[in-house]
Scaffold this active site. Structure first.
Site, short mmCIF file in Angstrom:
data_model
loop_
_atom_site.label_atom_id
_atom_site.label_comp_id
_atom_site.label_asym_id
_atom_site.label_seq_id
_atom_site.Cartn_x
_atom_site.Cartn_y
_atom_site.Cartn_z
N ASP A 78 0.86 -1.15 0.00
CA ASP A 78 0.00 0.00 0.00
C ASP A 78 0.92 1.23 0.00
OD1 ASP A 78 -2.26 1.57 0.39
OD2 ASP A 78 -1.83 1.65 2.54
N LYS A 79 0.39 2.37 -0.34
CA LYS A 79 1.28 3.54 -0.34
C LYS A 79 1.13 4.34 0.95
CE LYS A 79 0.36 7.43 -2.24
NZ LYS A 79 0.67 8.35 -1.15
N THR A 80 -0.08 4.91 1.09
CA THR A 80 -0.28 5.84 2.19
C THR A 80 -0.15 5.11 3.52
OG1 THR A 80 -1.90 6.78 0.73
CG2 THR A 80 -1.77 7.70 2.94
N ARG A 117 5.73 17.05 -4.30
CA ARG A 117 4.45 17.28 -4.98
C ARG A 117 4.30 18.78 -5.17
NH1 ARG A 117 0.94 13.15 -1.32
NH2 ARG A 117 -0.77 13.76 -2.64
N ASP A 128 -4.66 5.91 -4.13
CA ASP A 128 -4.33 7.28 -4.44
C ASP A 128 -4.33 7.52 -5.94
OD1 ASP A 128 -3.84 9.62 -3.16
OD2 ASP A 128 -2.26 8.71 -1.93
N ARG A 142 -5.51 4.20 -7.81
CA ARG A 142 -6.96 4.29 -7.78
C ARG A 142 -7.61 2.91 -7.73
NH1 ARG A 142 -9.17 8.04 -5.84
NH2 ARG A 142 -8.61 10.15 -6.40
N LYS A 148 -7.27 -4.77 -5.13
CA LYS A 148 -5.98 -5.11 -4.52
C LYS A 148 -5.91 -6.62 -4.33
CE LYS A 148 -5.04 -0.84 -2.00
NZ LYS A 148 -4.57 -0.27 -0.76
N ASN A 177 -8.52 -0.68 4.12
CA ASN A 177 -8.67 -0.98 2.70
C ASN A 177 -7.63 -1.99 2.21
OD1 ASN A 177 -6.70 0.83 3.20
ND2 ASN A 177 -6.98 2.01 1.33
N ASP A 178 -6.68 -2.27 3.04
CA ASP A 178 -5.68 -3.27 2.66
C ASP A 178 -6.01 -4.65 3.20
OD1 ASP A 178 -4.12 -1.16 1.57
OD2 ASP A 178 -3.48 -0.67 3.60
#
Lengths: 303, 1216
Positions: free
Chosen positions: B416-418, B618, B700, B811, B817, B840-841
């Protein structure tokens, strides 16, 4: 290497004679007894003459050997009651189920019960030296052939009032194959009953189907004469033990021993072989290591 | 304790009830009909009880005190192994075939069952504990018109409960009313879906008015809605109240697991409780994960079982023949058993007898030992200080103890990223104002400083409203503010005005920003610290404290952000009456909309943007435009008209927005650092070197994800190409994937020539793509992924993705996933690891072979679903390269040795069978058979399995290639298995035939026969124990005191037990059980026996030593080389080299990086989300004296543009 050499040298000093008296060959004196049965009376006897080429200097051990005899069969091995043999009175009258079908006979408990005891070797062997047609019997000692622990710990006669074995074994019956009950195996009280040494030796079952068991000892009498001189001997056999039906063989063996037991060529040969292979291997590996072993340096590590 | 007291008070039944309460929920299993719809009437318990809905009590535990034993035993006997041993036990009780005493099986079996039961009991105890903790949480329930404190488990469907700020929602509720206007309330759903931003829920208008308990007590509405389900974002139902129907949607629901935020209180009607809640419906039973070694082990055990049957058959046939040929004749001494009348039947019985004695090839202790080893490894992970995060005080935790060795075989990591790669903290890092770049860290001499040697941060103490957590390293920016640089002032003014942040001022000066996205928060906070403090807003105004002076701007319009526009603007009227549009947005969009006058500045700013983007920051571009009063009037009228036309409203609005955001003047650019977790790039670099492929799956945006890809070095500028798949239709996606593949093949075609290429293409897609030259990366969007994951395209997608060095999916939904992970699992047959922090993971974590949760963050859903958890992504390298690698190595060595020792042990019976009439006579004493696996040989191999290591931990980090054997499954596979089996059989042959050769003709030194069965048994057993002990010594690569203790201890234990078992004392007590009396001392006193044992040991061990020596010389493994180097190095005492630092070159990447939702602008303008208190704040006058700014102005000579006295600011404030 030194060990194996010693083993070989020692093995060379051993003296050993083996006489097969099964009597399967028609020429054999014991051929007539080949189909003997357990209860034949009087026992079939036969005599085998043999010659010793060399004298036996030290104490001589006399063995009987059996072949194709499965003392290591599972059903055979378990067919005994150690509690009974240890003199336990309740087991004496109520032997273990393991002894079946030799547990009871005619509603009487068998003492000693089980297939091992029932099949006890009962040939009688006697040795004579023949010197100018005179037969001199050789003294065979029947005590001291069993393990000390077996004789003193594992096997014990039943206890009770008095030392009369006949009374102590009251209420039991002899094994089916035996000609006489267990309390009549020997005349000496400390070698009678369950602590009879022939019986104890038999009860220590063999690991392999061909085995020999110590039968008698021949002690060296004095320092001037060998125990058994070279010359002619005769073996008198009271042939009671049938082995022909299952292709068994019977042997009588005379042997001397050293500090590490009887003649044992296998161990010596094995040690020499393994020793040389190890040496050879060591040389080869050293050579390989010298030639290739230094290759791996840190430069080889990929990253 | 208080429960006990209650027990005494309320007599037997009360006590029973209390006990049941302790044990768990009273299960309601009334209705056997599947619920089709749910009817709930508020405040009517009797009515609702009719339906027998589940109560709010949750139960995740499996047993209670009464059911534990039967249920646990039942479960354990469902394991094939346990049933098998039970079956053996039954066989052994049949006297005709019993070749071993019953205790040889029952002792290990009971041991195994007990250990497992204890483990299960402990696990369940903790589940009970957590259940109780959750069930006993307090909540306020409205009963009979009064609020009462009740435990969660006593909440019933139909109850109205009151929630307060920051409380967990107890059940799925229908929101009735709240403290906020319009029945709004804010919730955080991190536990449910992992999103940390706040969400708004609103009560339906009729119930929103029910503010106090008396009104609510009379509420008797009835809800008819869907039955319980696991869809988190859907709800359908109707409220019937006072003869009216009101539709209900998910917008009215508060789900269990959410947390109430920024809302003083709210009331809700319980619709679903306990197991029916969406949270619980989503947390399905955890799938039991098995490792590949587990599966292999099971296969091998089956094979061994087959082998066992084969041996049984061979020996049974042997027995039949023997009984037919020899046994029949031997009956004079050994008659057949009763009931055995033919050799054939005897053979049949002997088959079962042999199954019993040969069963030790399938050792029951295998499973227990494996569990113990894994448990040990898990504790190593838990205890690892280097995986302990001091900041968050969270140690690493192995939550599943059964997967450790698979950590050494991972080939794919899905991250996951965040929150996993990044900290989800945005930091205002750099900015470019009017062509001047600020923000570089400088050392004393003014040079750009290297990372790690930072000077003191800028001192913001002049500003009483500054956020103390904000840090900035370049003092020149503050200088510029203080000097009154107009551009800089305008720059920060824009930042303080153009956003959708809400502020909260609990007490004077204590500002709290509630930003919808962390980016915005960072920008507004930056402005705040530099003296442009956003203080409050109303629907029509924004109050900003500019360098100490409160100025209220009239907010005319918010041109909200959306994905297409990639920018947002505000139009404000300054106190002076000037109308100005402030805009911030993605550079690609905004630079095109600038006034031509900006050209020069644009080129400088673009350079700066490139530089920022090159650092993985960013970026945003800021611009403004002054609007004429008349133009604005006209425009706003048109806007108003467009807003009121329902059809094509969006288009009209977009066009109008587009029109006004034009000809803007460039102010500058900001660069925000999406702070990576510590050590992420290094970790990714090392893992990549270890041949592990890392895929980032994030919810994301593409830009953000790609940016992070660059900053954590997954994507580099050295890459040949980064493919971006963003197609919206199946065809587009297919086309894009095809193109990507073609490009990769073109490149490889130039490497390998066309002939072989054509051939390969026709044969297999995979082989071509595996031979790709050059580094590629693939970025795919969620909607494209949906098509790519369809059955007919998934292979294509997978092959393309696997040919790339890095894959980023953005996204993506939680389900996608999981699908991606599933796809790789399905086709690649590789071990996958998923790592994430949010709910969400969860699906991905559960799907992957190994799930890792980042702990120490807000949500704990991911951790709860995970197999391993720790608080930093960088610990992953230690988990895999050190713990995983060792675990795998240890497990493989353990298994090899374990099968070896059992074959060596058991096969002796097979050889003996040929000499004992195939009668299933054992070679060893039955006690030896019982204890061999559980006492004599268990602990040394366990010690090796727990402690062994081939190279020290630093080396496995230093040489990531050492990880490869695990991925290729080299250390334990079918081939290795056969090698150990062969070694075991070889040993067993020597173990039997050497003593056989010696004993055949040997006598003791007292003349008695040596070859009696008992002496033979002791000799073989002793040499076996010695040989396997030497072997374990050879296998042990890392000697600890425990290894020594266990190996020597096992030998000592063997001899001690041997002499005890053969002692007089035991025999006297149980003559029939200890038949070997006197055997040990008689046999082991014989030199021949010892010579035999020594010979056997040498012959068994020498070939192994020679083979290993040769292998080390001729074909050393990498680990051998590393170990060798280590030795050399130790001698030379040289320092090892440092890890290289990858340099980087800049390239142009930029993105509007808000994790932002559309629609907040509208919400603000409508004022719906404004609290009365915050509305009142608009008239709130700042402190009369802002002395700091006065002093500042005196110093600078009053050149500030914002004129007016502090008291005047209040007058200028616009009132609503």
């Amino acid at each position: 290497h030194s060990t194996s050499e010693i083993i070989i040298l020692k093995a060379a000093e051993f003296k050993k004679t083996k006489i097969d008296y099964t009597g399967t060959e028609p020429s054999s004196p014991c051929n007539k007894c080949l189909n003997v049965s357990w209860d034949s009376t009087p026992p079939c006897t036969c005599t085998i003459n043999f010659t010793l080429e060399h004298a036996f200097e030290s104490n001589v051990f006399m063995y009987y050997g059996l072949s194709n005899f499965y003392q290591n069969h599972r059903r055979y091995v378990k067919s005994r009651d150690d509690s009974q043999l240890n003199g336990d009175n309740s087991s004496l009258l109520n032997p273990s189920k393991e002894c079946e079908p030799y547990r009871t006979n005619e509603d009487k408990p068998i003492a000693p019960c089980g297939a091992i005891a029932n099949s006890m070797f009962n040939d009688t062997l006697e040795l004579y030296r023949i010197d100018n047609d005179t037969r001199t019997p050789i003294t065979l000692i029947k005590k001291g052939i069993a393990w000390w622990t077996d004789k003193n710990v594992k096997f014990r006669n039943p206890t009770g009032d008095g030392n009369n074995l006949t009374a102590l074994f009251q209420g039991t019956t002899k094994p089916v194959n035996w000609p006489k009950p267990v309390y009549m195996l020997d005349s000496e009280p400390d070698n009678n009953g369950f602590i009879n040494e022939d019986f104890i030796v038999w009860m220590r079952t063999a690991a392999l189907p061909t085995f020999r068991k110590l039968y008698r000892l021949i002690e060296r009498k004095n320092n001037f004469q060998p125990t058994l001189q070279a010359g002619k001997y005769s073996l008198d056999i009271a042939y009671n033990y049938p082995v022909h039906s299952f292709d068994g063989r019977k042997r009588m063996i005379l042997s001397t021993i050293s500090w590490m037991g009887g003649k044992n060529p296998f161990l010596g040969i094995a040690y020499i072989t393994v020793g040389s292979i190890c040496f050879f291997l060591g040389v080869v590996l050293l050579f390989i290591h010298h030639k290739y072993g230094n290759r791996n340096t840190s430069a080889d590590i990929p990253n | 304790m208080d429960r006990k007291l209650r027990c005494q008070d309320s007599g037997f039944w009360g006590c029973l009830a209390a006990v049941t309460e302790v044990l768990g929920c009273i299960e309601v299993t009334g209705c056997c009909v599947i619920e089709e719809e749910r009817r709930v009437r508020a405040n009517a318990r009797e009515y609702n009880e009719k339906f027998q809905y589940a109560s709010n009590c949750i139960k995740t535990s499996k047993y209670n005190i009464v059911t534990f034993l039967p249920v646990n035993l039942f479960e354990q006997f469902q394991e094939v192994a346990n049933t098998y041993f039970l079956f053996l036990l039954i066989l052994q009780l049949i006297p005709q075939i019993s070749s071993l005493s019953w205790f040889t099986t029952i002792v290990p079996l009971v041991l195994v069952l007990t250990i497992t039961a204890v483990k299960d009991a402990t696990d369940d105890y903790f589940r009970h504990k957590s259940d109780n903790q959750v069930n006993n949480r307090q909540s306020q329930v409205l009963i009979g018109g009064v609020l009462r404190q009740e435990q969660w488990m006593n909440v019933r469907v139909g109850d109205i409960i009151k929630l307060e700020n920051n409380q967990f929602v107890a059940a799925d509720l229908l929101l009735l009313s709240s403290s906020e206007p319009h029945g709004l309330c804010y919730i955080e759903t991190a536990e449910l879906d992992g999103e940390t931003n706040m969400k708004v829920r609103q009560a339906i208008p009729v119930t929103a008015e029910l503010g106090d308990t008396s009104q609510l007590a009379c509420f008797d509405g009835e809800v008819i809605c869907e039955p319980p389900n696991n869809k988190l974002d859907k709800f359908g139902g109707t409220l019937y109240w006072k003869d009216n129907k009101y539709p209900l949607s998910n917008q009215n629901m508060l789900l269990r697991g959410c947390v109430l935020r920024n809302t003083e209180w709210c009331f809700g009607l319980v619709i679903f409780a306990g197991p029916d809640t969406k949270l619980m419906q989503n947390s399905g039973r955890t799938k039991f994960k098995r490792t590949s070694i587990d599966r292999l082990m099971n296969t091998l055990v089956l094979w061994i079982f087959g082998f066992l049957v084969c041996m049984g058959v061979i020996l049974a046939i042997g027995n039949a023949i023997w009984e037919h040929e020899v046994g029949v004749c031997f009956q004079i001494y050994l008659p057949w058993d009763e009931g055995v009348h033919s050799a054939f039947f005897s053979g049949f019985l002997s088959f079962w007898s042999y199954i019993i004695i040969l069963n030790t090839v399938v050792p029951i202790s295998l499973y227990v030992s494996v569990e113990v080893i894994r448990l040990g490894h898990s504790y190593f992970i838990n205890w690892d200080k280097k995986m302990y995060c001091a900041k968050r005080r969270t140690p690493a935790e192995a939550r599943t103890t059964t997967l450790n060795e698979e950590l050494g075989q991972v080939e794919y990591i899905f991250s996951d990223k965040t929150g996993t790669l990044t900290q989800n903290i945005m930091v205002f890092s750099k900015c470019s104002v009017n062509g001047h770049s600020y923000g570089d860290v400088q050392d004393m001499l003014g040079h750009k400083a290297e990372l790690g040697e930072r000077p003191e941060p800028v001192d913001f103490s002049f500003n009483p409203l500054a956020d103390p957590r904000f840090q900035f390293w370049d003092p020149s920016l503050l200088e510029a503010v203080k000097l009154g640089d107009l551009h800089v002032h305008e720059f920060f003014r824009l930042l303080s005005l153009c956003h959708t942040v809400m502020s909260e001022e609990k007490s004077e000066g204590e500002l709290l920003y509630k930003a919808q996205s962390p980016d915005e928060g960072a920008l507004v906070t930056a402005a705040r610290n530099f003296g442009f403090v956003f203080r409050s807003r109303t629907p029509k105004t924004i109050t900003v404290q500019e360098l100490g002076q409160a100025i209220t701007y009239q907010l005319l319009a918010i041109l909200d952000f959306n994905n297409i526009r990639k920018r947002m603007s505000v139009i404000v009227r300054s106190p002076e009456g000037k109308i100005r549009l402030y805009c911030k947005g993605a550079d690609t969009i905004l630079l095109e909309r600038l006034h031509p006058l900006n050209q020069e500045l644009t080129s400088i700013t673009t350079d700066h943007l490139n530089e920022y983007a090159g650092e993985g920051l960013r970026t945003l571009v800021l611009a403004y435009r002054d609007l004429e009063e008349s133009y604005y009037k006209d425009w706003s009228e048109r806007l108003h008209r467009a807003g009121s036309v329902p059809e094509a409203r969006e288009d009209h609005l977009a066009r109008l927005y587009d029109e006004v955001e034009h000809d803007m003047m460039l102010l500058g650019a900001t660069a925000i650092e999406d702070k990576l977790q510590q050590g992420v790039p290094e970790t990714i670099a090392i893992l990549t070197l270890a041949n592990i492929k890392i895929w980032v799956l994030t919810g994301d945006k593409q830009e953000t994800a790609v940016n992070i890809g660059y900053s954590c070095k997954m994507l580099t500028d050295d890459m040949t190409e980064v493919f971006v798949v963003t197609g919206h239709t199946v065809l587009e996606v297919r086309e894009e994937l095809r193109k990507a593949r073609e490009k990769m093949m073109d490149a490889s075609r130039s490497v390998c020539n066309g002939f072989s290429y054509q051939e390969k293409l026709s044969s297999n897609l995979t082989s071509v793509l595996e031979a790709i030259a050059g580094e590629y990366a693939l970025v795919i969007n969620g909607h494209s992924l949906a098509h790519a994951l369809e059955a007919d395209m998934e292979v294509e997608f997978l092959e393309t993705a696997c040919a790339c060095k890095a894959v980023i999916c953005c996204r993506v939904t939680p389900l996608q996933k999981a699908q991606v992970v599933e796809l790789v699992k399905k086709y690649k047959k590789a071990v996958t690891l998923a790592i994430g922090d949010g709910a969400n993971d969860v699906s991905m974590i559960k799907t992957a072979h190994i799930g890792v949760g980042i702990s120490g963050q807000e949500g704990i859903q991911a951790v709860l679903a995970s197999d391993y958890s720790f608080s930093q992504f960088k610990f992953l390298q230690r988990l895999l390269l050190v713990h995983g690698r060792w675990s795998y190595l240890r497990m493989c060595k353990f298994l090899c040795y374990f099968f070896y020792k059992n074959f060596a042990f058991t096969m002796v019976h097979f050889w003996f069978g040929f000499f004992c009439g195939f009668s299933a006579q054992t070679v060893y004493d039955q006690y030896f058979i019982t204890l061999y696996n559980i006492v004599y040989t268990s602990l040394p191999v366990l010690a090796m399995g727990v402690f062994d290591q081939d190279v020290p931990e630093q080396r496995s980090m230093e040489y990531p290639k050492l990880y490869e054997p695990g991925q290729l499954n080299l250390l334990f596979n079918k081939r290795e298995f056969f090698i150990c089996i062969a070694q075991g059989i070889y040993t067993s042959i020597l173990m039997f035939f050497i003593p056989y050769g010696v004993f055949a003709d040997a006598t003791r030194d007292d003349g008695a026969q040596l070859a009696d069965y008992q002496s033979f048994a002791v000799t073989v057993a002793t040499s076996l124990v010695i040989v396997v002990s030497v072997q374990i010594g050879l296998d042990t690569g890392f000697w600890t005191a425990i290894n020594h203790f266990f190996i020597w201890g096992s030998l000592a234990a063997y001899f001690t037990i041997l002499f005890t078992m053969h002692s007089d004392g035991l025999f006297r007590m149980f003559p029939n059980q200890f038949r070997f009396v006197g055997n040990a001392q008689n046999t082991l006193a014989q030199p021949t026996v010892w010579l035999t044992i020594a010979l056997t040991a040498v012959v068994c061990i020498v070939p192994v030593v020679a083979f290993r020596f040769l292998k080390l010389d001729l074909k050393p493994e990498l680990s051998d080389t590393v170990r060798y180097t280590q030795l050399v190095r130790k001698k030379q005492k040289t320092q090892h080299r440092c890890m290289r630092h990858a340099g980087r070159a800049g390239s142009r990447r930029s993105g509007y990086a808000f994790s932002h939702q559309e629609g907040f602008g509208e919400l603000i303008m409508s004022g719906k989300n404004m609290r009365l208190s915050s509305l009142a704040l608009s008239s709130f006058a700042p402190r009369p004296s802002a002395s700091w700014i006065d002093t500042l102005r005196k110093k600078k000579g009053g050149e500030g543009s914002s004129a007016g006295s502090p008291s005047g600011a209040a007058d200028k404030t616009l009132r609503v």
